[in-house]
Design an enzyme around this catalytic site. Structure first.
Site, PDB file in Angstrom:
ATOM      1  N   TYR A  57       0.846  -1.194   0.000  1.00  0.00           N
ATOM      2  CA  TYR A  57       0.000   0.000   0.000  1.00  0.00           C
ATOM      3  C   TYR A  57       0.881   1.243   0.000  1.00  0.00           C
ATOM      4  CZ  TYR A  57      -3.847   3.145   0.908  1.00  0.00           C
ATOM      5  OH  TYR A  57      -4.776   4.152   0.777  1.00  0.00           O
ATOM      6  N   GLU A  59       0.353   5.873  -0.691  1.00  0.00           N
ATOM      7  CA  GLU A  59      -0.412   6.990  -1.268  1.00  0.00           C
ATOM      8  C   GLU A  59       0.565   8.017  -1.802  1.00  0.00           C
ATOM      9  OE1 GLU A  59      -2.836   8.270   1.984  1.00  0.00           O
ATOM     10  OE2 GLU A  59      -4.284   6.652   1.717  1.00  0.00           O
ATOM     11  N   ASP A 203     -11.392  10.548 -24.997  1.00  0.00           N
ATOM     12  CA  ASP A 203     -11.500   9.295 -24.238  1.00  0.00           C
ATOM     13  C   ASP A 203     -11.328   8.172 -25.262  1.00  0.00           C
ATOM     14  OD1 ASP A 203     -12.326   6.972 -23.048  1.00  0.00           O
ATOM     15  OD2 ASP A 203     -14.110   7.822 -22.105  1.00  0.00           O
ATOM     16  N   THR A 229      -9.048   3.449 -20.729  1.00  0.00           N
ATOM     17  CA  THR A 229      -8.900   2.218 -19.970  1.00  0.00           C
ATOM     18  C   THR A 229      -7.847   1.374 -20.683  1.00  0.00           C
ATOM     19  OG1 THR A 229     -10.776   1.395 -21.219  1.00  0.00           O
ATOM     20  CG2 THR A 229     -11.196   2.121 -18.964  1.00  0.00           C
ATOM     21  N   LYS A 232      -8.808  -2.956 -23.087  1.00  0.00           N
ATOM     22  CA  LYS A 232      -9.565  -3.204 -24.324  1.00  0.00           C
ATOM     23  C   LYS A 232      -8.569  -3.539 -25.442  1.00  0.00           C
ATOM     24  CE  LYS A 232     -13.538  -0.545 -22.783  1.00  0.00           C
ATOM     25  NZ  LYS A 232     -13.420   0.569 -21.844  1.00  0.00           N
ATOM     26  N   ARG A 238      -7.340  -4.341 -16.149  1.00  0.00           N
ATOM     27  CA  ARG A 238      -8.360  -3.317 -15.922  1.00  0.00           C
ATOM     28  C   ARG A 238      -7.688  -2.159 -15.195  1.00  0.00           C
ATOM     29  NH1 ARG A 238     -13.642  -4.573 -15.547  1.00  0.00           N
ATOM     30  NH2 ARG A 238     -13.696  -2.332 -15.831  1.00  0.00           N
TER      31      ARG A 238
HETATM   32  N1  DSN Z   1     -19.252   0.961 -21.933  1.00  0.00           N
HETATM   33  C1  DSN Z   1     -18.070   0.158 -21.959  1.00  0.00           C
HETATM   34  C2  DSN Z   1     -17.984  -0.553 -23.238  1.00  0.00           C
HETATM   35  O1  DSN Z   1     -17.742   0.051 -24.275  1.00  0.00           O
HETATM   36  O2  DSN Z   1     -18.184  -1.754 -23.244  1.00  0.00           O
HETATM   37  C3  DSN Z   1     -16.858   0.926 -21.703  1.00  0.00           C
HETATM   38  O3  DSN Z   1     -16.880   1.429 -20.416  1.00  0.00           O
END
Ligand code: DSN
Length: 434
Positions: A57, A59, A203, A229, A232, A238
């Site tokens: 941990y 911060e 984004d 993110t 993907k 994640r």
């Molecule tokens: N809404 C999600 C997707 O595209 O599956 C991403 O957060």
């Protein structure tokens, strides 16, 4: 191999949990995973996620922590930052945001005053995200929102977006989508944002891997701040990354993420992210990204040949949207649910310019993508088989109202054979080849 190691370690302590993990391993191997926001991370990425750093941990940021014992957490965070900056060309990266929604909230918190700030972004049913100002998200409740959408051809109309931005004067102009199959003109968005004095935010959660691999143009230098993110197309754990250019933006974002919104970062995730970014710098990842797009285009072409209404007439990236109400007189949700029954896992989704029956939970479309199939080693020629499977399944679905106990398939025997064929096809590919 990593699945067996994980399952047997868990099994020795907790057979019930191990059985669920085992079932999920088997499911991921035996179906065609086509949700465009998913992937198979490499064994190295997953091993780092399970590493001893999950015991630690702390911060604050590297060199400025509030806890002792941070030599290795500092080293791993700096490594992830260095790789993110090199790969995407931005001078600053924050790798602590826990996921996409906290990353976007971090950016809004950095630049906007609650109940005063104005955000302009894509509407949810045309491919925007919840955190782009949807009324059910705090982003839509705490800020003033103007939504733009696609035109009658299901594509962005930059003149119209500019006109709206001049009128609305947003503080943050958002581009980047969850369900938009076309190339984003970052230069156009950056120019509009500068003209109206807004911060530009991209984004790029869906296309981060394509950008890293050179299969989609980069937002640099056009866009001020980039969030994404990492699980993907980028094929990491994640997590999320926030990139920025100006030192004053970087400082405000770092403060917003910690201590503004979060406590201690997840160091094992950051380690895993560092490994994923290393993989994304490889030639193999560049060819993977290019193949993801080739596969999506081949799939779109095969489906259009069979008469399916593919939104915007195709795709430039990893995903496609099919209006199944227009194509087959079926609602998206029923198609997605029945496709899962035969081993094709995608999601029901709104499509632009749909019928007036469309609602978020009862949309006219389905959304599918090729990141997972490509990680398994599939190429354009395999997309013909995938399109055939989808078409055979949809052609065998009953249209109209179905009573609770009705069989939804026209011919259940066809469905049984199809499910077996899809399973055999999926099992003929390993889960990770790139
Ligand atoms: N809404 C999600 C997707 O595209 O599956 C991403 O957060």
């Amino acid at each position: 191999m990593i699945e067996k190691t994980i399952t047997s370690l868990v099994e020795a302590c907790d057979p019930k949990a191990a059985a669920i993990l085992q079932n999920e391993d088997e499911r991921q191997t035996a179906v065609l995973r086509m949700i465009p926001s998913e992937n198979y991370a490499s064994p190295a990425v997953r091993a780092a996620l399970a590493s001893t750093l999950s015991n630690k941990y702390g911060e604050g940021y590297a060199g400025r922590r509030y806890y002792q014992g941070q030599k290795n957490t500092d080293a791993i965070e700096l490594l992830a930052i260095e790789r993110a900056c090199r790969l995407f060309g931005y001078p600053h990266a924050n790798v602590q945001a826990l996921s996409g929604a906290p990353a976007n909230l971090g950016v809004y918190t950095a630049f906007l005053k609650p109940f005063e700030g104005r955000i302009m972004a894509m509407r949810l049913d045309h491919g925007g995200h919840l955190t782009h100002g949807s009324p059910v998200s705090v982003t839509g409740q705490w800020f003033e929102i103007m939504h733009y959408g696609c035109n009658e051809n299901d594509v962005l109309d930059y003149d119209e977006i500019r006109r709206m931005a001049i009128e609305f004067k947003p503080n943050v102009l958002v581009c980047g989508y969850t369900a938009y199959p076309r190339t984003i003109d970052f230069a156009a968005f950056g120019a509009i944002a500068r003209e109206v004095g807004a911060i530009s935010l991209a984004d790029v959660s869906h296309i981060a891997g394509l950008i890293a691999g050179g299969a989609h143009p980069s937002p640099f230098p056009h866009i001020d701040v980039v969030t994404f993110t990492t699980h993907k197309t980028l094929r990491g754990p994640r997590g999320a990354i926030i990139l920025s250019q100006k030192p004053e933006h970087a400082e405000a974002i770092d403060k917003a993420v910690f201590p503004g919104l979060q406590g201690g970062p997840h160091f094992a995730t950051i380690a895993s992210l560092a490994v994923a970014l290393h993989e994304a710098e490889s030639d193999g990842f560049r060819s993977y990204s290019a193949q993801v797009v080739k596969n999506a285009q081949a799939l779109a072409a095969h489906l259009m040949e069979k008469g399916y209404h593919v939104s915007s007439g195709g795709t430039d990236n990893h995903l496609l949207l099919v209006d199944v109400r227009k194509s087959a007189s079926l609602p998206g949700k029923r198609v997605a649910e029945l496709l899962e029954d035969v081993g094709i896992v995608l999601n029901f989704n709104t499509v632009p310019n749909a019928s007036d029956r469309q609602k978020p939970l009862f949309p006219d479309g389905i959304r599918m993508g090729t990141p997972c199939l490509t990680t398994r080693g599939m190429k354009e020629n395999h997309m013909a088989a995938v399109a055939d499977f989808i078409h055979l399944a949809i052609s065998n679905m009953k249209t109209g109202k179905i009573e609770k106990d009705d069989n939804p398939w026209k011919d259940p025997a066809v469905t049984g054979k199809l499910a077996a064929d899809i399973r055999a096809f999926a099992l003929s590919f390993p889960t990770f080849t790139w």
